[in-house]
Motif scaffolding. Structure first.
Motif, mmCIF file in Angstrom:
data_model
loop_
_atom_site.group_PDB
_atom_site.id
_atom_site.type_symbol
_atom_site.label_atom_id
_atom_site.label_comp_id
_atom_site.label_asym_id
_atom_site.label_seq_id
_atom_site.Cartn_x
_atom_site.Cartn_y
_atom_site.Cartn_z
ATOM 1 N N LEU A 171 0.820 -1.198 0.000
ATOM 2 C CA LEU A 171 0.000 0.000 0.000
ATOM 3 C C LEU A 171 0.868 1.268 0.000
ATOM 4 C CD1 LEU A 171 -2.897 1.086 0.172
ATOM 5 C CD2 LEU A 171 -2.761 0.861 2.659
ATOM 6 N N VAL A 172 1.888 1.246 0.829
ATOM 7 C CA VAL A 172 2.780 2.408 0.912
ATOM 8 C C VAL A 172 3.551 2.588 -0.402
ATOM 9 C CG1 VAL A 172 4.743 3.396 2.153
ATOM 10 C CG2 VAL A 172 2.958 2.211 3.406
ATOM 11 N N CYS A 173 3.921 1.485 -1.010
ATOM 12 C CA CYS A 173 4.606 1.571 -2.310
ATOM 13 C C CYS A 173 3.692 2.240 -3.337
ATOM 14 C CB CYS A 173 5.020 0.176 -2.801
ATOM 15 S SG CYS A 173 6.469 -0.459 -1.965
ATOM 16 N N TRP A 174 2.427 1.881 -3.283
ATOM 17 C CA TRP A 174 1.480 2.516 -4.202
ATOM 18 C C TRP A 174 1.386 4.016 -3.911
ATOM 19 C CZ3 TRP A 174 -2.991 5.021 -2.632
ATOM 20 C CH2 TRP A 174 -3.739 5.587 -3.696
ATOM 21 N N LEU A 175 1.277 4.330 -2.614
ATOM 22 C CA LEU A 175 1.080 5.718 -2.204
ATOM 23 C C LEU A 175 2.212 6.617 -2.693
ATOM 24 C CD1 LEU A 175 -0.950 7.345 -0.517
ATOM 25 C CD2 LEU A 175 0.380 6.756 1.511
ATOM 26 N N PHE A 176 3.404 6.083 -2.731
ATOM 27 C CA PHE A 176 4.565 6.900 -3.093
ATOM 28 C C PHE A 176 5.132 6.528 -4.468
ATOM 29 C CE2 PHE A 176 4.413 7.152 1.534
ATOM 30 C CZ PHE A 176 4.415 8.519 1.694
ATOM 31 N N ASP A 177 4.341 5.831 -5.260
ATOM 32 C CA ASP A 177 4.785 5.460 -6.605
ATOM 33 C C ASP A 177 6.121 4.725 -6.616
ATOM 34 O OD1 ASP A 177 2.750 6.222 -8.303
ATOM 35 O OD2 ASP A 177 3.356 8.347 -8.224
ATOM 36 N N ARG A 178 6.292 3.822 -5.699
ATOM 37 C CA ARG A 178 7.543 3.043 -5.674
ATOM 38 C C ARG A 178 7.395 1.858 -6.629
ATOM 39 N NH1 ARG A 178 10.777 6.584 -3.035
ATOM 40 N NH2 ARG A 178 9.476 7.715 -4.475
ATOM 41 N N PRO A 179 8.419 1.522 -7.396
ATOM 42 C CA PRO A 179 8.294 0.418 -8.360
ATOM 43 C C PRO A 179 8.201 -0.938 -7.644
ATOM 44 C CG PRO A 179 10.539 1.255 -8.306
ATOM 45 C CD PRO A 179 9.736 2.154 -7.421
ATOM 46 N N LEU A 180 7.139 -1.656 -7.972
ATOM 47 C CA LEU A 180 6.894 -2.919 -7.285
ATOM 48 C C LEU A 180 7.939 -3.990 -7.629
ATOM 49 C CD1 LEU A 180 4.797 -3.592 -5.235
ATOM 50 C CD2 LEU A 180 3.360 -4.529 -7.037
ATOM 51 N N ASP A 181 8.443 -3.931 -8.870
ATOM 52 C CA ASP A 181 9.408 -4.971 -9.249
ATOM 53 C C ASP A 181 10.665 -4.907 -8.386
ATOM 54 O OD1 ASP A 181 10.022 -2.541 -10.355
ATOM 55 O OD2 ASP A 181 10.909 -3.371 -12.183
ATOM 56 N N SER A 182 11.039 -3.701 -8.007
ATOM 57 C CA SER A 182 12.215 -3.555 -7.138
ATOM 58 C C SER A 182 11.920 -4.146 -5.751
ATOM 59 C CB SER A 182 12.586 -2.075 -7.055
ATOM 60 O OG SER A 182 13.408 -1.837 -5.963
ATOM 61 N N ALA A 183 10.701 -3.876 -5.255
ATOM 62 C CA ALA A 183 10.324 -4.442 -3.948
ATOM 63 C C ALA A 183 10.297 -5.969 -4.023
ATOM 64 C CB ALA A 183 8.964 -3.907 -3.526
ATOM 65 N N LEU A 184 9.803 -6.492 -5.143
ATOM 66 C CA LEU A 184 9.761 -7.953 -5.303
ATOM 67 C C LEU A 184 11.165 -8.540 -5.289
ATOM 68 C CD1 LEU A 184 6.915 -8.238 -7.980
ATOM 69 C CD2 LEU A 184 6.868 -9.199 -5.662
ATOM 70 N N ARG A 185 12.107 -7.813 -5.912
ATOM 71 C CA ARG A 185 13.487 -8.304 -5.938
ATOM 72 C C ARG A 185 14.060 -8.393 -4.517
ATOM 73 N NH1 ARG A 185 15.094 -4.910 -9.665
ATOM 74 N NH2 ARG A 185 16.285 -3.614 -8.231
ATOM 75 N N HIS A 186 13.772 -7.377 -3.728
ATOM 76 C CA HIS A 186 14.259 -7.401 -2.344
ATOM 77 C C HIS A 186 13.626 -8.549 -1.548
ATOM 78 C CE1 HIS A 186 16.755 -3.830 -2.358
ATOM 79 N NE2 HIS A 186 15.837 -3.232 -3.089
ATOM 80 N N LEU A 187 12.334 -8.764 -1.780
ATOM 81 C CA LEU A 187 11.664 -9.876 -1.091
ATOM 82 C C LEU A 187 12.273 -11.203 -1.518
ATOM 83 C CD1 LEU A 187 7.903 -8.839 -1.252
ATOM 84 C CD2 LEU A 187 9.255 -9.213 0.818
ATOM 85 N N HIS A 188 12.576 -11.279 -2.810
ATOM 86 C CA HIS A 188 13.160 -12.512 -3.328
ATOM 87 C C HIS A 188 14.493 -12.810 -2.653
ATOM 88 C CE1 HIS A 188 14.935 -15.317 -6.296
ATOM 89 N NE2 HIS A 188 13.695 -15.750 -6.318
ATOM 90 N N ASN A 189 15.312 -11.763 -2.496
ATOM 91 C CA ASN A 189 16.602 -11.953 -1.816
ATOM 92 C C ASN A 189 16.405 -12.356 -0.366
ATOM 93 O OD1 ASN A 189 17.992 -11.295 -4.085
ATOM 94 N ND2 ASN A 189 18.319 -9.154 -3.513
ATOM 95 N N LYS A 190 15.435 -11.717 0.272
ATOM 96 C CA LYS A 190 15.199 -11.970 1.693
ATOM 97 C C LYS A 190 14.777 -13.423 1.908
ATOM 98 C CE LYS A 190 14.105 -11.421 6.006
ATOM 99 N NZ LYS A 190 15.127 -11.265 7.034
ATOM 100 N N PHE A 191 13.907 -13.911 1.010
ATOM 101 C CA PHE A 191 13.354 -15.255 1.212
ATOM 102 C C PHE A 191 13.897 -16.242 0.178
ATOM 103 C CE2 PHE A 191 10.018 -12.414 3.001
ATOM 104 C CZ PHE A 191 10.144 -12.811 4.319
ATOM 105 N N ALA A 192 15.157 -16.041 -0.211
ATOM 106 C CA ALA A 192 15.746 -16.866 -1.271
ATOM 107 C C ALA A 192 15.662 -18.350 -0.929
ATOM 108 C CB ALA A 192 17.187 -16.457 -1.496
ATOM 109 N N LYS A 193 15.758 -18.653 0.376
ATOM 110 C CA LYS A 193 15.787 -20.067 0.760
ATOM 111 C C LYS A 193 14.407 -20.595 1.106
ATOM 112 C CE LYS A 193 20.603 -20.114 2.055
ATOM 113 N NZ LYS A 193 21.487 -19.614 3.103
#
Lengths: 617, 337
Positions: A171-193
């Protein structure tokens, strides 16, 4: 869709995520930070952990916060926030005071049931009224939307609830026009295993983002200006990691292996974690049996020829005092890192303070001078850790690096330096020529008073060090009164001469003002911002920030003497002010002090400086 | 391995030895010099690290790398030294106060980690340098300046602490038993991992004769037993007494009496992993059973410094980096043009 009304173009915004300590607020905040840094914003974060590991769920003492400022000219995480996310009533109650007038509150309305309100000690079923909230409150059913998004995912109820933070993040990403693909990449790294957890979070973040698009409501929103950052490769870094990496850079630049002897202590343990990981770079990091063993193993490693470090916080520094004194006497390089926290005693382990300055300068028996440096920002931890190591090796002395909980845990976007941006560190090794010419263990370089480093394993350089006073010439034990005085003065002079090998003090802001604002260490961001705001308010001041404390930069006292009004702002009762006062007996030093375990707020600096400026000189 | 180019003199420094005349430390120093010559590790590859106390002055008398540190911390400093520079042979010198009182924590943790260092524990059951207070090895009831009515506490038995910390090597000698000291110090150095060698040492000024009930020439043969791996546990003036198993315990018998023959006498196995019998042997105090000297326990186990070096090599082989920059660039980054 949520209508983005009242559009404000700001150079920076402040977002505060808050929830139960188990709600994953730090993760949501970190990802928002990284995504913002990735689009070219400057970022500054302030994780505000509760003291308890897991307080009762939903209770006031279990609230965890993460504040981040993103945009241009960001030097601090901000005094107060534009948007507050509160995952439960306790978080709202604890954090509403951090909201700016005109700010927006987003709550998970699903967790505002009677039982939740009770846990947070509300007495009515109208929490917003009870807190006197006049700000806009956006009530979002975060829990039920998260559950709906994960319907049929096969995750158990507990795992589903763990994804609520990521819905809020979406929701906050939407509010501030943050690119979702970048957030997904960070999540992917966080939960790589944990691919299943990643899949769930990926679904939930999109659900949160889409929720903003699909629901009709109205919310104030912001467009954040981006900077034109210096070209290069960037990464997100917190202060403790930067400290660890600065030491590794120093190890590369002096050609000596890096050794860390440490013991877990909040808020310094992340340095041990990072260096323990860096076996991939050949670092040896040992978790010893106690703080004393931490410093002593480092002293042993230093004697053995390594770049040796121990990391701790205030209570640990107290335990290491005797060891540091040994390194003073043996004249061995040693880096001691103190990530300061609230004291005395166990004090406020998770909170920030600048109250170890006197301990660092004077907390040892005998005449026992050491070099003391302090990092100004999370990324400056890299530079000052490098500097601490450089001074230790080039001057054969213990160096205490003071950081603090605020900059140690805080993070910023950081341009990865090229190796040639940092100087080679000169190791004064005992050479075969010197041995042939009759080298003695305490033989010194005339200019710097530095003795030479005889690395064990070197033929012909066997020698004995120790804590007993040594003869100036032979290095053998000596109790001669005159020799002792000569050695005390020599060790003192050796530290004083480090001033020839450090940068001069710079003045920011209005150098020609009659008022000089002075800070040191981790308060840089707040004081720099206050300096800008004072100038904007028609009250320009000069600002000098100290990162080299002992010795002071060679020009420091001359700089200070140029100003009629000198104000030292620090998070203690006036330790640096007293230290400067002892060197500037004729100068009246005014003080701004705060000892609340919290960083300064820019507004309080501006107010107090303004007050001083209205008083006649 | 043995290198004949070094003699005891190669390990002697030019400093004059300042211990009291008659102090047991002199003999230990001389046997250490000799043991080092036997081992043949060059002086520049040897480090001697001590804490504080009379015995801790020893590094000054060694022509090696030496470090006379602070009270109690020698084991921690030696731990850092050995891990930082595993090529060096590291000796630690501590007394009973330094090693077992103020330094007790570092002592047990060095042993637990099995760092490859050689700890020589000079046990005189007194604080000498501070002029005569009881130590953690002084017997219950011991009268000293700080216990004028006798202590009301039990002592540590160093071997028991060593085994409690899962020690892999324990040996014992007596300052006056020069040959035994040299023999066990050589074995200690050859052991991979932490070796603890307790040497009963006489403080001629503050605790003179404390070990006499065992070490007096007249009784020594009957009150001590020299254990050697693979040999029968025999002792006595005529070497006709032996140790036999008595249930779970040990018993001293005379061969040819009460039906005991040489075949009943136990053979010493210093290398057996279980420390059960080693502990019983080490706890013998010279009263009902003879005090054991020699190498009591010497077993192989992974040592920390070697494991650490190996782990670094393994990690580097799998996903190592040459520089910090390479490591950072392999992580999460973004580029600003």
């Amino acid at each position: 869709m949520l209508e983005k009304t009242n559009l404000k173009v700001l150079d920076k915004v402040v977002v505060r995520f808050s929830g139960d300590s188990g709600d994953g607020m730090q993760l949501a905040g970190n990802i928002f930070t990284n995504v913002s840094a990735g689009v070219g914003n400057q970022v500054s974060t302030f994780p505000d952990y509760p003291a308890e590991i897991r307080a009762p769920q939903g209770s006031l003492s279990g609230v965890s916060g993460f504040q981040v400022s993103v945009g241009q000219n960001v030097h601090t995480p901000g005094d107060r926030c534009d948007v507050l996310i509160a995952m439960n009533p306790a978080a709202l109650k604890q954090n509403v005071k951090f909201l700016k007038p005109g700010g927006v509150i987003i709550v998970d309305i699903d967790s505002f049931k009677e039982a939740d309100l009770k846990k947070a000690l509300f007495t009515t079923d109208r929490p917003f009224e009870e807190l006197g909230i006049k700000a806009q409150v956006v009530e979002v059913p975060v829990t039920s939307m998260t559950k709906a998004a994960l319907d049929g995912s096969g995750l158990d109820a507990k795992a589903v609830l763990k994804c609520r933070n990521i819905f809020a993040l979406g929701l906050v990403c939407w509010l501030f026009d943050r690119p979702l693909d970048s957030a997904l990449r960070h999540l992917h790294n966080k939960f790589a295993k944990k691919p299943a957890v990643y899949e769930a979070n990926a679904k939930v973040i999109e659900a949160g983002y889409n929720y903003g698009n699909n629901i009709h409501a109205s919310v104030s929103t912001y467009r954040i200006e981006s900077d034109e950052p210096k070209p290069g490769i960037y990464t997100d870094i917190n202060g403790n990691t930067a400290t660890a990496w600065g030491l590794i850079m120093a190890s590369e630049k002096c050609g000596r292996p890096l050794f860390l002897g440490s013991y877990p202590i909040t808020p310094a343990t992340d340095i041990l974690y990072e260096l323990a990981k860096r076996k991939d770079l050949g670092v040896k990091a040992i978790q010893m049996e106690d703080e004393i063993a931490g410093v002593c193993s480092a002293i042993g490693a230093s004697f053995a020829g390594n770049l040796a470090v121990t990391s701790t916080s205030g209570p640990g520094l107290a335990l290491k005092s005797e060891g540091i004194g040994l390194a003073v006497m043996a004249e061995l390089p040693l880096v001691v890192i103190d990530v300061q926290r609230g004291g005395p005693s166990t004090g406020l382990p998770t909170k920030t303070e600048q109250t170890d300055l006197m301990q660092a300068l004077y907390g040892r028996n005998g005449e026992s001078p050491v070099a003391v440096v302090a990092a100004a920002t999370p990324t400056d931890c890299f530079t000052m850790a490098f500097e601490a190591a450089r001074i230790a090796v080039e001057h054969m002395t213990p160096v205490i690096l003071l950081t603090d909980a605020f900059i140690g845990n805080g993070s910023s976007a950081w341009r990865v330096p090229d190796a040639d941006e940092y100087p080679e560190i000169k190791v004064r090794k005992v050479t075969p020529d010197m041995i042939a010419a009759g080298w003695r263990p305490y033989q010194r370089d005339e200019q710097s008073k530095v003795r030479y480093w005889a690395l064990p394993g070197t033929e012909g350089a066997m020698h004995r060090l120790g804590g007993l006073e040594k003869d100036f010439v032979t290095g053998a034990i000596s109790t001669d009164p005159a020799n002792h005085e000569k050695m005390v003065l020599t060790r003192r002079e050796k530290i004083a001469r480090i001033a020839d090998n450090i940068p001069e003090l710079e003045v920011y802001g209005a150098a020609d003002s009659d008022t000089l604002l002075i800070g040191w260490g981790g308060t840089f961001g707040h004081l720099m911002t206050a300096t800008d705001e004072l100038a904007a308010a028609g009250k320009p001041v000069a600002f000098a920030h100290f990162r080299y404390i002992n010795p002071l930069p060679a020009n420091a006292l001359d700089v200070i003497r140029r100003y009629r009004r000198v104000i030292v702002a620090e998070l203690n009762t006036g330790m640096f002010a007293d230290y400067l006062q002892s060197k500037l007996p004729g100068t009246e030093i005014l003080r701004i002090n705060k000892i609340q375990g919290q960083p300064f707020q820019v507004a309080e600096i501006v107010e107090q400086v303004t007050n001083y400026m209205t008083q006649s000189l | 391995m043995e290198d004949q180019q070094y003699t005891a003199a190669s390990y002697k420094s030019d400093q004059s030895v300042r211990w009291c005349p008659g102090c047991g430390d002199h003999a230990i120093l001389n046997t250490l010099h000799k043991a080092m010559a036997t081992l043949g590790v060059p002086p520049h590859m040897t480090a001697v690290i001590s804490g504080i106390g009379c015995s801790s002055r020893l590094p000054y008398y060694m022509n090696t790398y030496g470090f006379h540190t602070i009270h109690g911390r020698a084991a921690a400093i030696a731990t850092g030294f050995k891990n930082a520079n595993p090529e060096m042979t590291v000796w630690q010198i501590s007394g009973d106060g330094d090693g077992l009182a103020i330094g007790g924590n570092h002592f047990i943790h060095a042993i637990r980690r099995n760092i490859d260092i050689n700890i020589i524990l000079f046990n005189n059951k007194i604080y000498g340098l501070t002029k005569g207070q009881y130590s953690p090895t002084s017997a219950r009831g011991f009268v000293s300046k700080s216990s004028p009515y006798g202590t009301v506490e039990d002592p540590f038995i160093p071997a028991e602490l060593c085994f409690g910390a899962r020690g892999t090597f324990f040996a014992r000698s007596i300052d006056v038993e020069l040959a035994t000291s040299q023999e066990v110090l050589v074995a200690a150095a050859r052991h991979k991992g932490t070796s603890v060698t307790e040497i009963l040492q006489n403080c001629v000024i503050f605790n003179n004769g404390i070990h006499n009930p065992i070490t007096d020439k007249a009784v020594r043969a009957d009150r001590t037993i020299h254990l050697r791996h693979g040999e029968k546990m025999l002792f006595g003036k005529d070497n006709n007494r032996g140790l036999v198993q008595d249930g779970f315990l040990l018993k001293a018998v005379t061969i040819g009496e009460d039906g005991y023959t040489i075949d009943d006498v136990l053979v010493h196995d210093a290398h057996t992993p279980s420390n059960f019998l080693h502990q019983q042997l080490a706890m013998m105090d010279g009263e009902t059973l003879p005090l054991a000297i020699g190498v009591i326990r010497d077993v192989e186990a992974p040592c920390y410094d070697e494991a650490l070096t190996e782990q670094v090599a393994q990690v580097r082989a799998k996903k190592g980096f040459d520089t910090l920059r390479d490591m950072i660039l392999a992580g999460e980054t973004w580029t600003v043009e």
